[in-house]
Design a protein around this motif. Structure first.
Motif, short mmCIF file in Angstrom:
data_model
loop_
_atom_site.label_atom_id
_atom_site.label_comp_id
_atom_site.label_asym_id
_atom_site.label_seq_id
_atom_site.Cartn_x
_atom_site.Cartn_y
_atom_site.Cartn_z
N PRO A 94 0.91 -1.30 -0.05
CA PRO A 94 -0.05 -0.04 0.09
C PRO A 94 0.81 1.28 -0.11
O PRO A 94 2.05 1.26 0.40
N VAL A 95 0.34 2.30 -0.66
CA VAL A 95 0.96 3.58 -0.78
C VAL A 95 0.86 4.65 0.46
O VAL A 95 -0.24 4.31 1.14
N ALA A 96 1.83 5.26 0.84
CA ALA A 96 1.62 6.08 2.19
C ALA A 96 1.35 5.45 3.36
O ALA A 96 0.48 5.77 3.81
N ALA A 97 2.02 4.30 3.52
CA ALA A 97 1.44 3.49 4.57
C ALA A 97 2.37 3.22 5.76
O ALA A 97 2.06 2.36 6.78
N GLY A 98 3.51 3.59 5.47
CA GLY A 98 4.38 3.44 6.79
C GLY A 98 5.37 2.03 6.60
O GLY A 98 5.87 1.49 7.60
#
Length: 287
Positions: A94-98
């Protein structure tokens, strides 16, 4: 000529913030490890001196804003490479997920182009180049499990944790790492459990790892996005041995030792989040 490389996601077993540095970054101490959720990077040699990016997900940038593009451009310019590359990114993380998806893509690109372009750089040299792109790229170049210090670019590989399942749950929001760090007070020191986690891994003490999970950024992100807290609570209530937010979030992970519990935790989260994964730690890579 073509190379295909996996770019695994990472989770933070610990993230201590030791204060703000003169260069504007925060001094951190983190234990990070990889899981077997991965993007797949296909690199195809081009005779023209160009860098082209395509991907399975159309909402990511395919120009200089993409970290894989930055990695290829850095190598090309630094070593005056008279060739190009077509990069295809099969997105799973997933994008921008840590979970360092973009950083892992950049690291895989560095490792793959080192072969494809015949640069013969060492892992250490590639990691140093990676630190110019982003703080997590150096760790992703090494892979496995490591203690990361400085702003995250000083990497000390350590042994892998004992095998277990990892349930990942990402709510439908993105979190900007810079915004989370900005909300920390300038000289805020939030020391936690990195040393204890590293020692527990050395002893292969799963119980101690679960007891010492810590993320100094978690409190900040929870204030911004209360739904992250609800995911943690649900994960623990459904049988995870321990739970923590990874990086700046918003992804929450749960550690599960007993396979019989995996489906129960996974199913409890599936009704709560769209993006839920049951994966394993990558434990075969040794320092």
């Amino acid at each position: 000529m073509k190379r295909t490389i996996n770019a695994p996601a990472k989770i933070n077993l610990s993230l201590d913030v030791l204060g703000k540095r003169d260069d504007g970054y925060h001094e951190v101490s983190m234990v990070m490890t990889q899981v077997d959720l991965a993007d797949r990077i296909e690199l195809t040699l081009l005779e023209d001196n160009v860098i082209k990016i395509d991907m399975s997900e159309g909402f990511l940038p395919s120009d200089h804003r993409n970290l894989a593009h930055q990695a290829a451009s850095l190598l090309q310019k630094r070593f005056q490479v008279d060739a190009g590359v077509h990069i295809f990114i099969h997105k799973q993380i997933p994008v921008a997920a840590g979970m360092a998806g973009g950083s892992s893509d950049a690291a895989a690109t560095l490792n793959g182009l080192n072969e494809l372009w015949g640069l013969h750089l060492s892992t250490r040299e590639l990691a140093e180049l990676g630190s110019e792109i982003g703080s997590d790229v150096s760790f992703c170049v090494y892979g496995g499990t490591a203690l990361a210090t400085g702003r995250g670019e000083i990497i000390q590989p350590i042994a892998s944790p004992p095998p277990c399942w990892v349930i990942l749950a990402k709510p439908p929001i993105g979190v900007a790492t810079g915004e989370v760090y900005k909300r920390l007070k300038p000289n805020d020191s939030r020391t936690g459990k990195s040393d204890q986690i590293a020692e527990a891994i050395e002893r292969q003490d799963y119980h101690a790892i679960c007891e010492n999970l810590y993320n100094a950024l978690e409190e900040v992100t929870l204030q911004m996005h209360p739904e992250v807290s609800r995911i943690k609570e649900r994960m623990l209530a459904s049988g995870a041995d321990a739970s923590l937010m990874s990086g700046s979030g918003p992804t929450v992970f749960g550690l599960v030792k007993k396979e019989a519990r995996v489906h129960r935790v996974y199913n409890a989260l599936r009704g709560f989040c769209e993006q839920v994964f049951a994966v394993r730690l990558i434990t075969e890579k040794k320092p």
